[in-house]
Write a protein that holds these residues in place. Structure first.
Motif, PDB file in Angstrom:
ATOM      1  N   ARG A 175     -12.435 -11.462  -4.082  1.00 35.76           N
ATOM      2  CA  ARG A 175     -11.376 -12.387  -3.664  1.00 35.76           C
ATOM      3  C   ARG A 175     -10.353 -11.578  -2.861  1.00 35.76           C
ATOM      4  N   VAL A 176     -10.245 -11.875  -1.561  1.00 35.22           N
ATOM      5  CA  VAL A 176      -9.378 -11.120  -0.658  1.00 35.22           C
ATOM      6  C   VAL A 176      -7.998 -11.780  -0.566  1.00 35.22           C
ATOM      7  N   SER A 258     -12.089 -14.360   9.812  1.00 40.04           N
ATOM      8  CA  SER A 258     -12.596 -13.029  10.129  1.00 40.04           C
ATOM      9  C   SER A 258     -12.401 -12.046   8.969  1.00 40.04           C
ATOM     10  N   LEU A 259     -11.248 -12.112   8.330  1.00 37.72           N
ATOM     11  CA  LEU A 259     -10.951 -11.183   7.235  1.00 37.72           C
ATOM     12  C   LEU A 259     -11.369 -11.739   5.868  1.00 37.72           C
ATOM     13  N   ARG A 260     -11.933 -12.953   5.887  1.00 38.89           N
ATOM     14  CA  ARG A 260     -12.385 -13.628   4.660  1.00 38.89           C
ATOM     15  C   ARG A 260     -11.263 -13.726   3.622  1.00 38.89           C
ATOM     16  N   ILE A 261     -10.110 -14.144   4.087  1.00 43.57           N
ATOM     17  CA  ILE A 261      -8.923 -14.233   3.227  1.00 43.57           C
ATOM     18  C   ILE A 261      -9.005 -15.470   2.331  1.00 43.57           C
ATOM     19  N   ALA A 262      -8.858 -15.239   1.032  1.00 49.14           N
ATOM     20  CA  ALA A 262      -8.914 -16.339   0.066  1.00 49.14           C
ATOM     21  C   ALA A 262      -7.527 -16.867  -0.267  1.00 49.14           C
ATOM     22  N   GLU A 263      -6.513 -16.030  -0.058  1.00 53.49           N
ATOM     23  CA  GLU A 263      -5.148 -16.454  -0.377  1.00 53.49           C
ATOM     24  C   GLU A 263      -4.165 -15.687   0.497  1.00 53.49           C
ATOM     25  N   VAL A 264      -3.212 -16.412   1.083  1.00 56.10           N
ATOM     26  CA  VAL A 264      -2.146 -15.810   1.888  1.00 56.10           C
ATOM     27  C   VAL A 264      -0.852 -15.907   1.084  1.00 56.10           C
ATOM     28  N   GLU A 288      -2.696 -25.505   5.709  1.00 57.40           N
ATOM     29  CA  GLU A 288      -3.692 -26.554   5.955  1.00 57.40           C
ATOM     30  C   GLU A 288      -4.958 -26.321   5.139  1.00 57.40           C
ATOM     31  N   LYS A 289      -5.300 -25.038   4.946  1.00 54.40           N
ATOM     32  CA  LYS A 289      -6.492 -24.697   4.166  1.00 54.40           C
ATOM     33  C   LYS A 289      -6.213 -24.672   2.667  1.00 54.40           C
ATOM     34  N   GLY A 290      -4.935 -24.845   2.291  1.00 54.83           N
ATOM     35  CA  GLY A 290      -4.558 -24.859   0.873  1.00 54.83           C
ATOM     36  C   GLY A 290      -4.605 -23.491   0.213  1.00 54.83           C
ATOM     37  N   ILE A 291      -4.424 -22.425   1.014  1.00 53.01           N
ATOM     38  CA  ILE A 291      -4.520 -21.075   0.443  1.00 53.01           C
ATOM     39  C   ILE A 291      -3.184 -20.316   0.519  1.00 53.01           C
ATOM     40  N   PHE A 292      -2.112 -21.011   0.859  1.00 55.67           N
ATOM     41  CA  PHE A 292      -0.798 -20.360   0.967  1.00 55.67           C
ATOM     42  C   PHE A 292      -0.024 -20.496  -0.342  1.00 55.67           C
ATOM     43  N   HIS A 293       0.555 -19.372  -0.783  1.00 50.35           N
ATOM     44  CA  HIS A 293       1.389 -19.397  -1.990  1.00 50.35           C
ATOM     45  C   HIS A 293       2.574 -18.449  -1.831  1.00 50.35           C
ATOM     46  N   MET A 294       3.668 -18.809  -2.468  1.00 52.10           N
ATOM     47  CA  MET A 294       4.842 -17.953  -2.504  1.00 52.10           C
ATOM     48  C   MET A 294       4.904 -17.262  -3.862  1.00 52.10           C
ATOM     49  N   VAL A 295       5.210 -15.969  -3.845  1.00 51.42           N
ATOM     50  CA  VAL A 295       5.294 -15.193  -5.076  1.00 51.42           C
ATOM     51  C   VAL A 295       6.657 -14.522  -5.157  1.00 51.42           C
ATOM     52  N   LYS A 296       7.344 -14.739  -6.254  1.00 51.38           N
ATOM     53  CA  LYS A 296       8.657 -14.142  -6.458  1.00 51.38           C
ATOM     54  C   LYS A 296       8.504 -12.665  -6.805  1.00 51.38           C
ATOM     55  N   ASN A 297       9.234 -11.817  -6.090  1.00 55.88           N
ATOM     56  CA  ASN A 297       9.184 -10.383  -6.358  1.00 55.88           C
ATOM     57  C   ASN A 297       9.833 -10.094  -7.717  1.00 55.88           C
ATOM     58  N   PRO A 298       9.121  -9.420  -8.620  1.00 60.20           N
ATOM     59  CA  PRO A 298       9.707  -9.108  -9.938  1.00 60.20           C
ATOM     60  C   PRO A 298      10.849  -8.106  -9.868  1.00 60.20           C
ATOM     61  N   SER A 299      11.013  -7.457  -8.714  1.00 59.14           N
ATOM     62  CA  SER A 299      12.091  -6.478  -8.536  1.00 59.14           C
ATOM     63  C   SER A 299      13.182  -7.049  -7.645  1.00 59.14           C
ATOM     64  N   THR A 300      14.417  -6.654  -7.897  1.00 55.67           N
ATOM     65  CA  THR A 300      15.541  -7.072  -7.055  1.00 55.67           C
ATOM     66  C   THR A 300      15.855  -6.026  -5.985  1.00 55.67           C
TER      67      THR A 300
END
Length: 342
Positions: A175-176, A258-264, A288-300
């Motif tokens: 999973r890339v 091309s990069l076979r990205i599963a999640e951005v 559009e592909k449903g692979i975008f997610h936002m992740v909160k940085n655990p560090s400030t």
């Protein structure tokens, strides 16, 4: 190998790489805040922040904290016995405190080895760039009396190859994950988000934006480090499997395939309070592909953190910069004068 590793950069990472090449296992000791303050000046980053940076480097096998700045015989004996160390490693530049060689005891024991210093980069140079935030480090030198100077680091394909050691292509079942950014002045906040993102998949590709792209979006005189310097910094991180150099700002459908990205991933931090992914068109195809997610940085921790600390103690750091710059200039002048006359 031991040191303060304050404002850790790719020059430190290269030292770790060189040190490890002399053996099979590298133990890195980190000087305590107290010992650094006593022998030099208060560090810009604290014990926990410096430990996080050293531990994140893929060339480091083990970390020992709260190491004294000046080694004595008791400490040397303890290190060799506790960690089964064969040699203590340091760069070829002198390390003198109060007229005494910090590594005198190790040298007397015949357990000291040197490695060549990574030329063209130093904490002193990077600190100088921050003190005035001058653009000259991306341009040809010419202006007099400027603290930050043009980057003198010479990036070769050989060094890029050495930093890319053990980089392998992802297998079909992996999973890339993809995340991009400036990654300027690689710091604990970067390490924290990369570690968190890597846990979401098997293979992490990190996109690194070019200098013009970073400057257009970040403004001021950023980035502090040029593209090649930032690439090496990210390549040295143990959570990164590969990097995309001069990554496109807009993530296209073709790039995802091309990069076979599963999640951005878009990593957010406290300074991104006003950010809205709905208005960010560069992630359009990933959404559009449903692979975008936002992740909160655990560090400030962020680049702004470093700037604020430098500004708060600008006079102290300016004095420190000028002293260290003179010392480094003298070191290289002596080194090359000696080599040219021999």
């Amino acid at each position: 190998m031991e040191g303060a590793f304050d404002l850790m950069h790719f020059g430190h990472m290269n030292a770790f790489r060189l040190g490890r090449s002399l053996g099979t296992y590298l133990v890195v000791g980190i000087n305590s805040d107290e010992s650094i303050t006593e022998c030099k000046a208060p560090p810009l980053m604290n014990n926990d922040e410096r430990r996080a940076m050293v531990q994140s480097c893929k060339f480091v096998d083990e970390v020992v904290e709260n190491i004294p700045y000046i080694m004595n015989k008791e400490y040397i004996d303890w290190i060799f016995k506790t960690y089964n160390v064969d040699f203590i490693i340091h760069g070829d530049d002198p390390c003198i405190v109060d007229g005494r060689d910090v590594y005198e005891t190790a040298k007397q024991a015949g357990k000291f080895r040197t490695i060549p210093r990574t030329e063209g980069v130093s904490t002193t140079d990077i600190l100088g760039r921050m003190l005035l935030l001058t653009k000259e480090h991306h341009m040809k030198a010419g202006s007099a009396g400027v603290l930050g100077s043009q980057s003198k680091f010479l990036t070769t394909t050989r060094l890029l190859q050495l930093f890319s050691a053990n980089v392998k292509s992802p297998t079909e079942d992996m999973r890339v994950i993809y995340i991009d950014g400036a990654w300027d002045m690689f710091h604990p906040g970067h390490v924290a988000i990369l570690k968190a993102v890597k846990e979401r998949g098997d293979y992490l590709i990190v996109g690194i934006h070019g200098d013009a792209c970073v400057n257009k979006n970040r403004g001021m005189n950023l980035p502090l480090l040029n593209l090649h310097e930032r690439v090496l910094s990210v390549l040295g991180c143990r959570f990164v499997d590969d990097v995309l150099i001069d990554a496109p700002y807009e993530i296209s459908s073709e790039m995802i395939s091309s990069l076979r990205i599963a999640e951005v991933i878009h990593g957010t931090c406290d300074e991104d309070d006003g950010y809205s992914s709905d208005k960010d068109e560069r992630y359009r195809y990933a959404k559009e592909k449903g692979i975008f997610h936002m992740v909160k940085n655990p560090s400030t921790f962020c680049l702004k953190t470093i700037f604020e600390r430098v500004r708060k103690n600008q006079e102290i750091f300016t004095t420190r910069f000028e002293r260290k710059r003179n010392s480094e200039t003298q070191h290289y002048k002596q080194k090359y004068n000696e080599s040219s006359t021999s």
